[in-house]
Design a protein around this motif. Structure first.
Motif, PDB file in Angstrom:
ATOM      1  N   SER A 126      -5.665  11.636  10.652  1.00 17.97           N
ATOM      2  CA  SER A 126      -6.123  11.029   9.398  1.00 17.97           C
ATOM      3  C   SER A 126      -5.169   9.925   8.953  1.00 17.97           C
ATOM      4  N   LEU A 127      -3.885  10.163   9.082  1.00 19.27           N
ATOM      5  CA  LEU A 127      -2.897   9.135   8.734  1.00 19.27           C
ATOM      6  C   LEU A 127      -3.076   7.897   9.603  1.00 19.27           C
ATOM      7  N   ARG A 128      -3.241   8.092  10.890  1.00 13.54           N
ATOM      8  CA  ARG A 128      -3.415   6.949  11.799  1.00 13.54           C
ATOM      9  C   ARG A 128      -4.665   6.146  11.429  1.00 13.54           C
ATOM     10  N   ASP A 129      -5.739   6.846  11.114  1.00 13.26           N
ATOM     11  CA  ASP A 129      -6.976   6.161  10.733  1.00 13.26           C
ATOM     12  C   ASP A 129      -6.767   5.333   9.457  1.00 13.26           C
ATOM     13  N   CYS A 130      -6.060   5.895   8.487  1.00 12.83           N
ATOM     14  CA  CYS A 130      -5.791   5.161   7.248  1.00 12.83           C
ATOM     15  C   CYS A 130      -4.993   3.893   7.522  1.00 12.83           C
ATOM     16  N   LEU A 131      -3.953   4.026   8.327  1.00  9.69           N
ATOM     17  CA  LEU A 131      -3.098   2.870   8.621  1.00  9.69           C
ATOM     18  C   LEU A 131      -3.866   1.790   9.373  1.00  9.69           C
ATOM     19  N   PHE A 164       0.847  -1.189   0.000  1.00  8.45           N
ATOM     20  CA  PHE A 164       0.000   0.000   0.000  1.00  8.45           C
ATOM     21  C   PHE A 164       0.883   1.240   0.000  1.00  8.45           C
ATOM     22  N   ILE A 165       0.393   2.286  -0.641  1.00  9.40           N
ATOM     23  CA  ILE A 165       1.019   3.608  -0.550  1.00  9.40           C
ATOM     24  C   ILE A 165      -0.006   4.537   0.091  1.00  9.40           C
ATOM     25  N   VAL A 166       0.322   5.060   1.257  1.00  8.15           N
ATOM     26  CA  VAL A 166      -0.519   6.030   1.943  1.00  8.15           C
ATOM     27  C   VAL A 166       0.157   7.384   1.777  1.00  8.15           C
ATOM     28  N   TYR A 167      -0.509   8.329   1.136  1.00 10.24           N
ATOM     29  CA  TYR A 167       0.158   9.561   0.751  1.00 10.24           C
ATOM     30  C   TYR A 167      -0.632  10.793   1.193  1.00 10.24           C
ATOM     31  N   ILE A 173       4.636  12.231  -8.142  1.00 10.83           N
ATOM     32  CA  ILE A 173       4.387  11.043  -7.317  1.00 10.83           C
ATOM     33  C   ILE A 173       3.093  10.370  -7.775  1.00 10.83           C
ATOM     34  N   HIS A 174       2.072  11.174  -8.059  1.00 18.24           N
ATOM     35  CA  HIS A 174       0.824  10.616  -8.587  1.00 18.24           C
ATOM     36  C   HIS A 174       1.070   9.865  -9.892  1.00 18.24           C
ATOM     37  N   ASP A 175       1.861  10.454 -10.771  1.00 20.15           N
ATOM     38  CA  ASP A 175       2.120   9.802 -12.057  1.00 20.15           C
ATOM     39  C   ASP A 175       2.849   8.480 -11.862  1.00 20.15           C
ATOM     40  N   GLY A 176       3.784   8.459 -10.925  1.00 25.44           N
ATOM     41  CA  GLY A 176       4.481   7.212 -10.636  1.00 25.44           C
ATOM     42  C   GLY A 176       3.556   6.159 -10.056  1.00 25.44           C
ATOM     43  N   MET A 177       2.702   6.551  -9.118  1.00 25.91           N
ATOM     44  CA  MET A 177       1.784   5.597  -8.492  1.00 25.91           C
ATOM     45  C   MET A 177       0.820   5.001  -9.509  1.00 25.91           C
ATOM     46  N   ARG A 178       0.369   5.811 -10.455  1.00 25.62           N
ATOM     47  CA  ARG A 178      -0.554   5.298 -11.477  1.00 25.62           C
ATOM     48  C   ARG A 178       0.085   4.201 -12.315  1.00 25.62           C
ATOM     49  N   ARG A 179       1.386   4.241 -12.470  1.00 29.25           N
ATOM     50  CA  ARG A 179       2.089   3.224 -13.252  1.00 29.25           C
ATOM     51  C   ARG A 179       2.490   2.009 -12.408  1.00 29.25           C
ATOM     52  N   GLY A 180       2.341   2.120 -11.106  1.00 27.58           N
ATOM     53  CA  GLY A 180       2.809   1.069 -10.215  1.00 27.58           C
ATOM     54  C   GLY A 180       1.772   0.004  -9.926  1.00 27.58           C
ATOM     55  N   ARG A 181       2.111  -0.902  -9.003  1.00 27.37           N
ATOM     56  CA  ARG A 181       1.263  -2.069  -8.706  1.00 27.37           C
ATOM     57  C   ARG A 181       0.644  -2.023  -7.312  1.00 27.37           C
ATOM     58  N   ALA A 182       1.020  -1.040  -6.508  1.00 29.19           N
ATOM     59  CA  ALA A 182       0.513  -0.986  -5.137  1.00 29.19           C
ATOM     60  C   ALA A 182      -0.854  -0.304  -5.084  1.00 29.19           C
ATOM     61  N   THR A 183      -1.597  -0.567  -4.016  1.00 30.82           N
ATOM     62  CA  THR A 183      -2.861   0.109  -3.757  1.00 30.82           C
ATOM     63  C   THR A 183      -2.569   1.459  -3.100  1.00 30.82           C
ATOM     64  N   THR A 184      -3.273   2.495  -3.527  1.00 39.15           N
ATOM     65  CA  THR A 184      -2.988   3.842  -3.016  1.00 39.15           C
ATOM     66  C   THR A 184      -4.161   4.390  -2.202  1.00 39.15           C
ATOM     67  N   VAL A 185      -3.829   5.073  -1.102  1.00 36.07           N
ATOM     68  CA  VAL A 185      -4.819   5.682  -0.213  1.00 36.07           C
ATOM     69  C   VAL A 185      -4.255   7.026   0.245  1.00 36.07           C
ATOM     70  N   SER A 186      -5.073   8.069   0.225  1.00 32.91           N
ATOM     71  CA  SER A 186      -4.591   9.385   0.667  1.00 32.91           C
ATOM     72  C   SER A 186      -5.036   9.674   2.094  1.00 32.91           C
ATOM     73  N   PHE A 187      -4.278  10.521   2.783  1.00 28.83           N
ATOM     74  CA  PHE A 187      -4.709  11.054   4.075  1.00 28.83           C
ATOM     75  C   PHE A 187      -4.715  12.577   3.996  1.00 28.83           C
ATOM     76  N   ARG A 188      -5.492  13.207   4.879  1.00 24.74           N
ATOM     77  CA  ARG A 188      -5.626  14.662   4.845  1.00 24.74           C
ATOM     78  C   ARG A 188      -4.280  15.330   5.089  1.00 24.74           C
ATOM     79  N   HIS A 189      -4.119  16.455   4.450  1.00 25.77           N
ATOM     80  CA  HIS A 189      -2.838  17.134   4.446  1.00 25.77           C
ATOM     81  C   HIS A 189      -2.314  17.416   5.855  1.00 25.77           C
ATOM     82  N   ASN A 190      -1.113  16.875   6.126  1.00 30.11           N
ATOM     83  CA  ASN A 190      -0.405  17.105   7.391  1.00 30.11           C
ATOM     84  C   ASN A 190      -1.229  16.724   8.620  1.00 30.11           C
ATOM     85  N   ASP A 191      -2.176  15.818   8.452  1.00 27.18           N
ATOM     86  CA  ASP A 191      -3.090  15.437   9.533  1.00 27.18           C
ATOM     87  C   ASP A 191      -2.710  14.050  10.043  1.00 27.18           C
ATOM     88  N   CYS A 192      -2.074  14.000  11.203  1.00 27.45           N
ATOM     89  CA  CYS A 192      -1.603  12.719  11.742  1.00 27.45           C
ATOM     90  C   CYS A 192      -2.747  11.831  12.210  1.00 27.45           C
TER      91      CYS A 192
END
Length: 433
Positions: free
Chosen positions: A156-161, A124-127, A135-154
């Motif tokens: 939100s990051l914890r909830d995603c993880l 997974f890529i959590v970004y 980075i978006h362009d690279g992720m679109r070409r990759g094989r991992a699952t992508t999930v975003s978290f709110r900007h600079n919000d720890c």
């Protein structure tokens, strides 16, 4: 009968006309337009390029290598890895406290290579939602699952993880990896990532340790840290961040980028990154300009003349002058402008060179043109580069900007803001800019 090129150009012109009508057409200024303008736009934040310091260092580097060849002649997978390329990768790995380094022609190219190649299927890529387009362009070409978290919000990051861990056995059992992607300074709002807190959240949420912290230090490389080595080196987090990208086209004033990682990741990039395999290797001229920039960071120009310190002083002076203006609070109240970093700039240990002044929809280009008329060059930033309601001008402060120049820009911004008010407001509010 219309030809293929006629049909294509008709479609493209329609697209461009639509963007033009919406005021979003990108029209880069010519060199003639920029001549005589005061620079509050370029990424040359340490003024190494504009001052001529980098040019002089580059020429000295060429003198030390009188037998250089202009081209690298081949891809890195063939015979394009010359000695000068090996030398700078070794030196930059040491400079930034990394095991290994790999040089790329640009930060964009490096980010696409990293994110299209390194994360594997099941990972997974959590970004951060504000990460760079590369980075978006690279992720679109990759094989991992992508999930975003709110900007600079720890939080939100914890909830995603936690959500990922709960719903994916391979992650919860420590068999696959979660990559956490961020920037040090963000070019969108000009703010800083809470890198220490993010590292702590990752350790707490993923107790197996099956995560990799990755950071793009585009706007902090050269600007902060020991000898300008960046945010991660400043905090001593080199062992926490397994992948770091240091670009050279901003604070260092030249071009190119270096990926800092271990030897396995470097070798994987060499074998699987298409931009490495199918591109000519960086030339001596590109690499020597980068080497010249790094030599300045720890030299008289870098430290004893205190370019980094001067930049930080200028940033704080600009923020202070802007937010203490008699018209600042009223302009905010009326929704004429706002500053994403207003609540944080005083408490940060150092500031990004970027000041993002958000204005009313449709007003960014008009404010930029107002400043251009006074011979101060700034860039408007509109949708789709930012959200439709977050149009802004992007003001980049430089080490060589003077107090008088910064004061003039602030005065002009306030004069423009006053022009957005109705006559009654102008009579009943502060008259001094």
């Amino acid at each position: 009968m219309a030809t293929g090129i006629d049909i294509l150009c008709h479609k493209l012109e329609a697209m461009l006309d639509n963007r033009r009508q919406e005021g979003r057409l990108i029209e880069p200024p010519s060199a003639a337009t920029l001549k005589g303008m005061t620079d509050f736009s370029s990424n040359d934040s340490l003024s190494l390029s504009s001052s001529g310091a980098l040019s002089a260092a580059f020429l000295r580097e060429l003198e030390r290598h009188p037998d250089f060849t202009v081209g690298s002649t081949s891809s890195r997978i063939l015979d394009g890895t010359k000695q000068y390329l090996e030398d700078i990768e070794r030196d930059l790995a040491r400079f930034h406290g990394a095991e290994s380094a790999m040089f790329f022609g640009s930060g964009y190219e490096a980010n696409v290579a990293i994110w299209a190649t390194i994360p594997q299927r099941g990972d997974f890529i959590v970004y951060d939602e504000y990460i760079h387009a590369s980075i978006h362009d690279g992720m679109r070409r990759g094989r991992a699952t992508t999930v975003s978290f709110r900007h600079n919000d720890c939080v939100s990051l914890r909830d995603c993880l936690r959500d990922i861990q709960k719903t994916n056995a391979a992650i919860s059992e420590g068999k696959c990896v979660v990559f956490i992607s961020m920037e040090s300074f963000y070019s969108v709002d000009g703010d800083m990532a809470p890198v220490i807190e993010i590292a702590k959240v990752a350790h707490d949420a993923l107790p197996h340790g099956n995560f990799i912290l990755a950071i793009d230090e585009a706007h902090s490389n050269g600007v902060v840290g020991p000898n300008g080595s960046g945010v991660i080196c400043h905090y001593g987090l080199e062992d926490e961040f397994a992948i770091r990208l240091q670009t050279c086209g901003k604070g260092l004033g030249s071009t190119g980028a270096v990926v800092l990682a271990n030897e396995t990741i470097k070798f994987a990039l060499l074998n699987y990154a298409r931009s490495v395999i199918f591109s000519t290797a960086p030339s001596f001229l590109t690499v020597s300009a980068v080497k010249a920039g790094y030599s300045l960071l720890a030299s008289l120009e870098g430290e004893r003349k205190q370019r980094r310190c001067q930049l930080q002083e200028n940033l704080r002076y600009f923020y202070q002058t802007l937010t203490m203006s008699p018209w600042w609070d009223y302009g905010k109240k009326e929704g004429i402008f706002s500053l994403p970093t207003e609540r944080t700039w005083r408490s940060e240990p150092f500031l990004a060179p970027i000041v993002a002044l958000v204005v009313r929809p449709g007003m960014a280009r008009k404010l930029a043109q107002f400043l251009h008329q006074a011979k101060y060059w700034v860039n408007p930033v509109n949708f789709p580069l930012v959200a439709k309601d977050k149009n802004r001008i992007r003001i980049v402060i430089h080490a060589d900007n003077t107090k008088s120049q910064m004061e003039s820009v602030v005065c002009l911004v306030m004069e423009w803001a006053r022009g957005q008010m109705n006559p009654v407001d102008q009579r009943t509010n502060p008259e001094r800019l």
